[in-house]
Design a protein around this motif. Structure first.
Motif, PDB file in Angstrom:
ATOM      1  N   PHE A   1       0.769  -1.278   0.028  1.00 33.63           N
ATOM      2  CA  PHE A   1      -0.076   0.022  -0.124  1.00 33.63           C
ATOM      3  C   PHE A   1       0.895   1.241  -0.024  1.00 33.63           C
ATOM      4  CE2 PHE A   1      -2.162  -3.373   2.295  1.00 33.63           C
ATOM      5  CZ  PHE A   1      -2.998  -3.685   1.541  1.00 33.63           C
ATOM      6  N   ALA A   2       0.283   2.323  -0.180  1.00 31.45           N
ATOM      7  CA  ALA A   2       1.154   3.522  -0.440  1.00 31.45           C
ATOM      8  C   ALA A   2       0.133   4.460   0.363  1.00 31.45           C
ATOM      9  CB  ALA A   2       0.896   4.200  -2.043  1.00 31.45           C
ATOM     10  N   PRO A   3       0.758   5.119   1.432  1.00 32.12           N
ATOM     11  CA  PRO A   3       0.162   6.007   2.362  1.00 32.12           C
ATOM     12  C   PRO A   3      -0.432   7.260   1.762  1.00 32.12           C
ATOM     13  CG  PRO A   3       2.589   6.220   2.544  1.00 32.12           C
ATOM     14  CD  PRO A   3       2.367   4.987   1.656  1.00 32.12           C
ATOM     15  N   VAL A   4      -1.686   7.687   2.140  1.00 34.86           N
ATOM     16  CA  VAL A   4      -2.239   9.154   1.763  1.00 34.86           C
ATOM     17  C   VAL A   4      -2.234   9.951   2.801  1.00 34.86           C
ATOM     18  CG1 VAL A   4      -4.416  10.108   1.089  1.00 34.86           C
ATOM     19  CG2 VAL A   4      -3.832   7.885  -0.016  1.00 34.86           C
ATOM     20  N   GLY A   5      -2.590   9.593   4.005  1.00 35.83           N
ATOM     21  CA  GLY A   5      -2.356  10.341   5.191  1.00 35.83           C
ATOM     22  C   GLY A   5      -3.189  10.053   6.403  1.00 35.83           C
ATOM     23  N   LEU A   6      -2.735  10.262   7.379  1.00 42.42           N
ATOM     24  CA  LEU A   6      -3.108   9.893   8.767  1.00 42.42           C
ATOM     25  C   LEU A   6      -4.453  10.449   9.125  1.00 42.42           C
ATOM     26  CD1 LEU A   6      -2.433   8.203  11.442  1.00 42.42           C
ATOM     27  CD2 LEU A   6      -1.270  10.304  12.388  1.00 42.42           C
ATOM     28  N   ALA A   7      -5.454  10.020   9.928  1.00 40.82           N
ATOM     29  CA  ALA A   7      -6.648  10.754  10.113  1.00 40.82           C
ATOM     30  C   ALA A   7      -6.967  11.179  11.740  1.00 40.82           C
ATOM     31  CB  ALA A   7      -7.817   9.998   9.683  1.00 40.82           C
ATOM     32  N   ALA A   8      -6.562  10.124  12.388  1.00 39.43           N
ATOM     33  CA  ALA A   8      -6.781   9.855  13.984  1.00 39.43           C
ATOM     34  C   ALA A   8      -6.019   9.214  14.624  1.00 39.43           C
ATOM     35  CB  ALA A   8      -8.229   9.933  14.196  1.00 39.43           C
ATOM     36  N   LYS A   9      -5.758   9.271  15.890  1.00 42.33           N
ATOM     37  CA  LYS A   9      -4.967   8.518  16.591  1.00 42.33           C
ATOM     38  C   LYS A   9      -5.730   8.115  18.109  1.00 42.33           C
ATOM     39  CE  LYS A   9      -0.156   9.676  15.732  1.00 42.33           C
ATOM     40  NZ  LYS A   9       1.049  10.478  16.126  1.00 42.33           N
ATOM     41  N   SER A  10      -5.524   6.948  18.605  1.00 47.48           N
ATOM     42  CA  SER A  10      -6.110   6.653  19.995  1.00 47.48           C
ATOM     43  C   SER A  10      -5.017   5.749  20.776  1.00 47.48           C
ATOM     44  CB  SER A  10      -7.293   5.978  20.125  1.00 47.48           C
ATOM     45  OG  SER A  10      -7.864   6.113  21.370  1.00 47.48           O
ATOM     46  N   SER A  11      -4.459   5.945  21.777  1.00 50.47           N
ATOM     47  CA  SER A  11      -3.481   5.182  22.519  1.00 50.47           C
ATOM     48  C   SER A  11      -4.441   3.988  23.337  1.00 50.47           C
ATOM     49  CB  SER A  11      -2.524   5.876  23.100  1.00 50.47           C
ATOM     50  OG  SER A  11      -1.817   6.808  22.582  1.00 50.47           O
ATOM     51  N   LEU A  12      -3.598   2.855  23.422  1.00 46.71           N
ATOM     52  CA  LEU A  12      -4.340   1.998  24.250  1.00 46.71           C
ATOM     53  C   LEU A  12      -4.419   2.281  25.689  1.00 46.71           C
ATOM     54  CD1 LEU A  12      -2.351  -1.086  22.514  1.00 46.71           C
ATOM     55  CD2 LEU A  12      -4.682  -0.757  22.405  1.00 46.71           C
ATOM     56  N   VAL A  13      -5.556   1.858  26.421  1.00 44.93           N
ATOM     57  CA  VAL A  13      -5.745   2.181  27.917  1.00 44.93           C
ATOM     58  C   VAL A  13      -5.946   0.672  28.392  1.00 44.93           C
ATOM     59  CG1 VAL A  13      -7.193   3.163  29.331  1.00 44.93           C
ATOM     60  CG2 VAL A  13      -6.941   4.359  27.196  1.00 44.93           C
ATOM     61  N   LEU A  14      -5.268   0.736  29.628  1.00 49.39           N
ATOM     62  CA  LEU A  14      -5.348  -0.377  30.436  1.00 49.39           C
ATOM     63  C   LEU A  14      -6.660  -0.236  31.402  1.00 49.39           C
ATOM     64  CD1 LEU A  14      -4.488  -3.182  31.473  1.00 49.39           C
ATOM     65  CD2 LEU A  14      -2.838  -2.021  33.388  1.00 49.39           C
ATOM     66  N   VAL A  15      -7.637  -1.056  31.188  1.00 53.65           N
ATOM     67  CA  VAL A  15      -8.811  -0.887  32.145  1.00 53.65           C
ATOM     68  C   VAL A  15      -8.928  -2.232  32.935  1.00 53.65           C
ATOM     69  CG1 VAL A  15     -10.008   0.857  30.661  1.00 53.65           C
ATOM     70  CG2 VAL A  15     -10.301  -1.727  30.307  1.00 53.65           C
ATOM     71  N   VAL A  16      -9.334  -1.920  34.111  1.00 53.45           N
ATOM     72  CA  VAL A  16      -9.828  -3.114  35.157  1.00 53.45           C
ATOM     73  C   VAL A  16     -11.180  -2.939  35.564  1.00 53.45           C
ATOM     74  CG1 VAL A  16      -7.169  -3.367  35.809  1.00 53.45           C
ATOM     75  CG2 VAL A  16      -8.733  -1.959  37.076  1.00 53.45           C
TER      76      VAL A  16
ATOM     77  N   ASP B   1      -8.279  11.233  19.029  1.00 52.99           N
ATOM     78  CA  ASP B   1      -7.509  12.328  18.470  1.00 52.99           C
ATOM     79  C   ASP B   1      -7.467  12.790  17.145  1.00 52.99           C
ATOM     80  OD1 ASP B   1      -7.048  13.410  21.331  1.00 52.99           O
ATOM     81  OD2 ASP B   1      -5.763  11.600  21.569  1.00 52.99           O
ATOM     82  N   ILE B   2      -7.757  13.998  16.607  1.00 48.26           N
ATOM     83  CA  ILE B   2      -7.422  14.389  15.270  1.00 48.26           C
ATOM     84  C   ILE B   2      -5.914  14.414  14.969  1.00 48.26           C
ATOM     85  CG2 ILE B   2      -7.529  16.310  13.486  1.00 48.26           C
ATOM     86  CD1 ILE B   2     -10.006  14.774  13.458  1.00 48.26           C
ATOM     87  N   ALA B   3      -5.296  13.902  13.921  1.00 43.39           N
ATOM     88  CA  ALA B   3      -3.916  13.692  13.721  1.00 43.39           C
ATOM     89  C   ALA B   3      -3.711  13.759  12.285  1.00 43.39           C
ATOM     90  CB  ALA B   3      -3.373  12.526  14.489  1.00 43.39           C
ATOM     91  N   PRO B   4      -4.031  14.767  11.689  1.00 43.50           N
ATOM     92  CA  PRO B   4      -3.464  15.041  10.192  1.00 43.50           C
ATOM     93  C   PRO B   4      -1.846  14.908  10.026  1.00 43.50           C
ATOM     94  CG  PRO B   4      -4.249  16.958  10.862  1.00 43.50           C
ATOM     95  CD  PRO B   4      -4.608  15.971  12.137  1.00 43.50           C
ATOM     96  N   SER B   5      -1.435  14.228   8.904  1.00 49.01           N
ATOM     97  CA  SER B   5      -0.010  14.282   8.494  1.00 49.01           C
ATOM     98  C   SER B   5       0.455  15.317   7.540  1.00 49.01           C
ATOM     99  CB  SER B   5       0.246  12.782   7.981  1.00 49.01           C
ATOM    100  OG  SER B   5      -0.526  12.190   7.001  1.00 49.01           O
ATOM    101  N   ALA B   6       1.629  15.637   7.962  1.00 53.29           N
ATOM    102  CA  ALA B   6       1.873  16.827   7.172  1.00 53.29           C
ATOM    103  C   ALA B   6       2.298  16.517   5.737  1.00 53.29           C
ATOM    104  CB  ALA B   6       3.158  17.499   7.335  1.00 53.29           C
ATOM    105  N   LYS B   7       2.600  15.281   5.269  1.00 53.20           N
ATOM    106  CA  LYS B   7       2.468  14.694   4.142  1.00 53.20           C
ATOM    107  C   LYS B   7       2.490  13.167   3.938  1.00 53.20           C
ATOM    108  CE  LYS B   7       7.848  14.814   4.570  1.00 53.20           C
ATOM    109  NZ  LYS B   7       7.733  15.367   5.774  1.00 53.20           N
ATOM    110  N   PRO B   8       2.132  12.354   2.951  1.00 55.25           N
ATOM    111  CA  PRO B   8       1.921  11.166   2.927  1.00 55.25           C
ATOM    112  C   PRO B   8       3.102  10.332   3.500  1.00 55.25           C
ATOM    113  CG  PRO B   8       1.236  12.068   0.805  1.00 55.25           C
ATOM    114  CD  PRO B   8       2.014  13.099   1.644  1.00 55.25           C
ATOM    115  N   GLU B   9       4.371  10.606   3.457  1.00 48.87           N
ATOM    116  CA  GLU B   9       5.588   9.820   3.841  1.00 48.87           C
ATOM    117  C   GLU B   9       5.440   9.930   5.285  1.00 48.87           C
ATOM    118  OE1 GLU B   9       6.010  11.400  -0.260  1.00 48.87           O
ATOM    119  OE2 GLU B   9       5.535  12.427   1.661  1.00 48.87           O
TER     120      GLU B   9
END
Length: 324
Positions: free
Chosen positions: A120-135, A292-300
């Protein structure tokens, strides 16, 4: 008398006229896009991946002037959707809502007829969400150090729920240095049902799946696997903050196309994607589901994130001897 130079010049002129005539007779190459596009999603409708895809599809359609259809191809943790996209022409008309799940699947040896990164060729990042440990709230721990102490005193390994590869739970377990018992489920809902009933001890999941339960007090969040706190839950400390530097992994959502797609097509899609992510309504909707919205500055930049992410999950799989 006409010289050889005359006939040479005449021949060149006639050849030029013939080439111009031929070029004029050929149909002009249509500007991209000149027809509908589609975004393939590797999961069922209704989840966070599907929601992002539909928001992006609407935004791209507005900016590109063509319909953009979302096509759900669930199965094998996104592998079936990725295989479909890898088999399409490299023309930019078939996109995929890509996630870190494909790297996790590859790390544990899931069979694939394509390279999960290079296909695949990257176009762009859209969003992020880190993992959370829940108990479950019955677990006597408010942070990672208390959880570690509880795990060490337990007569048996703590039970971590997993609806997929199991790598996310192993990331925390390896970072804390504790053994765990992985309990496999067919889906996220089944894991949450057993965690809410205290039949398992812990679960690692991105914010969208557990935000409402944590806010209601039905589950307790102990840490986020990130270098920075999230604006979604700013009071929740990170793993490194609590003394566990290896507890870092980012969940991400972005757009890719088949490798070999023309650079100018990728550039146009990237620009339309970032304009979509800059829309106030889109930002609000994505924030509401805990991302979290996280657009990438460029596809690379997005491409490098995908490659770095692969290294993280391959390391976790190798340490845990989890490759099938």
């Amino acid at each position: 008398m006409r010289t050889a130079r005359y006939w040479q010049a005449t021949g060149i002129t006639m050849l030029g006229l013939m080439l111009l005539s031929l070029a004029a007779s050929l149909p002009a190459r249509a500007a991209f896009p000149d027809r509908a596009l589609r975004i393939v999603v590797g999961f069922a409708p209704g989840g966070s991946t599907d929601i992002i895809a539909r928001l992006v599809a609407d935004g791209l359609s507005t900016r590109l002037g063509q319909p953009v259809v979302v096509e759900n191809r669930g199965g094998a943790g996104g592998v079936l959707a990725a295989q479909l996209v890898a088999q399409q022409p490299a023309d930019g008309y078939t996109l995929m809502l890509h996630t870190d799940g494909l790297n996790q699947a590859a790390a544990v040896g899931t069979a694939m007829v394509f390279d999960p990164v290079d296909a695949f060729a990257p176009v762009g990042l859209a969003a992020k969400s880190s993992l959370v440990l829940v108990v479950h709230p019955s677990i006597p721990a408010q942070n990672l150090n208390e959880f570690l102490a509880y795990a060490r005193k337990s007569p048996h390994p703590l039970r971590f729920g997993s609806p997929g590869s199991g790598l996310s739970g192993q990331l925390f377990a390896q970072g804390l240095g504790i053994p765990i018992e992985e309990v496999r489920y067919r889906g996220t809902s089944a894991v949450l049902n057993d965690l809410l009933a205290a039949r398992i001890d812990a679960y690692t999941i991105a914010f969208p799946g557990i935000l409402s339960y944590v806010q209601a007090g039905a589950l307790r969040a102990l840490a986020i696997a990130s270098a920075e706190r999230s604006r979604v839950m700013p009071d929740l400390p990170t793993g490194p903050e609590q003394g566990f530097p290896e507890v870092i992994a980012t969940g991400w959502f972005g757009i890719v196309v088949k490798a070999g797609t023309p650079p100018e097509v990728i550039a146009k899609l990237h620009r339309a994607l970032n304009e979509t992510l800059d829309d106030a309504v889109v930002r609000r909707r994505i924030g509401e589901i805990g991302l979290d919205i996280a657009p990438s500055a460029k596809p690379e930049d997005f491409g490098q994130l995908i490659r770095d992410d692969r290294v993280v999950w391959e390391r976790v799989a190798t340490r845990g001897n989890l490759r099938q």
